[in-house]
Write a protein that holds these residues in place. Sequence first.
Motif, short mmCIF file in Angstrom:
data_model
loop_
_atom_site.label_atom_id
_atom_site.label_comp_id
_atom_site.label_asym_id
_atom_site.label_seq_id
_atom_site.Cartn_x
_atom_site.Cartn_y
_atom_site.Cartn_z
N GLY A 149 35.77 46.83 29.25
CA GLY A 149 36.48 47.75 30.61
C GLY A 149 35.11 48.40 30.05
O GLY A 149 35.51 50.06 30.42
N ASP A 172 34.37 43.79 32.63
CA ASP A 172 35.56 44.47 33.84
C ASP A 172 35.77 43.74 34.80
O ASP A 172 35.42 42.34 34.89
CB ASP A 172 33.74 45.97 34.21
N ASP A 199 39.11 39.54 32.85
CA ASP A 199 39.99 40.38 32.41
C ASP A 199 40.22 40.94 30.67
O ASP A 199 40.46 39.70 29.88
CB ASP A 199 41.52 39.36 32.28
N MET A 200 39.73 41.48 30.53
CA MET A 200 39.38 42.43 28.73
C MET A 200 38.39 41.48 28.44
O MET A 200 37.30 41.27 28.81
CB MET A 200 41.01 42.31 28.19
N ASN A 214 37.45 51.46 26.45
CA ASN A 214 38.41 52.62 26.82
C ASN A 214 38.36 51.87 27.63
O ASN A 214 38.43 52.46 29.39
CB ASN A 214 36.97 53.38 27.28
#
Length: 312
Positions: A149, A172, A199-200, A214
């Motif tokens: 992210g 991201d 996704d992550m 974060n």
Amino acid sequence: MMPAAPDLAAADLAAVTAQSASADTLSAAGARRALAQQFRAAGIDSPELDARLLVAHALGLDHAALAAAGARVLSRGEAEAIAALGRRRLAREPVARILGTKEFWSLKLRVDATTLVPRPETETVVEAALAALDAAAARFDALRIADLGTGSGALLLALLAELPHAFGVGTDTSLGALAVARGNARRLGQTRAAFIACDMAAALRGRFDLIVANPPYIRSGDIAALAPEVRDFDPRSALDGGSDGLDGHRTIAAAVPRLLAPGAAVVVEIGAGQAEAVSALFSAAGLAGARPRSDLSGVPRALVAKKATDGV
Ligand SMILES: C[S@@+](CC[C@H](N)C(=O)[O-])C[C@H]1O[C@@H](n2cnc3c(N)ncnc32)[C@H](O)[C@@H]1O
């Protein structure tokens, strides 16, 4: 000789700029005071600082040059440019978004509508990550780092600036944010960073020596009550952590154990009051020893954990 600038501290800048006669005698310092006064009246948190930054931006001056140019009489175009920036701030657009840049860990980063504006408290994650590496005497190793992210790339670019032999990947789901992060890396001359859409950690393979994140961690139901600067300008995907705020931490807890090298740490930002719940999630996923580190306001802000099998 320059005409004397009137004291416009209490004047309404928009009204002043609407009258060519008055605009002809508006000084840089007068414009700054008039803006600050409007911001104060509107309940904006840091009226003087915001006014100074916006006037300096409109005039293309840095802090010192603006201070030296206080008596300079503004052209009508300059006064109108300042008034336009003032209107944006009065509509609660954050100064960093108006300027298009934000300093993070002494790095000047571009931000746009697709990215969170990096927050000072997120520097706690950088401090905690560096402390974890220092404890392992690893700062000068050829480390592999992941930033899940990544947004503007703030965490990854700050860490790579401190770790001269490290290589990092930022992920991201926002293609816009990834483009901003790549641009930031390019402008900083940072060639040891790559950015990928997933996704992550879903697209990551192999083992990492440090994983930071974060993730969005605001409860969906709390977003409407946030300050307008956050609610109306940060991307919802950067804020919304689901019904309990912990969806991002849950995904990270599930994904990270397979990616951590022996002895490696994962460091995540947490919201106020989330330390216990995130520790419990991590512990259930086999991540142990979760230690919170507080930000400058004393709020536990970063959680550091390792794989339980590392004997922490
Ligand atoms: C709170 S922001 C943090 C941005 C940056 N790391 C910082 O600290 O300034 C969260 C970021 O996670 C991204 N994001 C949200 N859900 C994601 C997911 N499932 N996978 C990857 N990134 C995600 C958002 O687009 C946003 O850029």
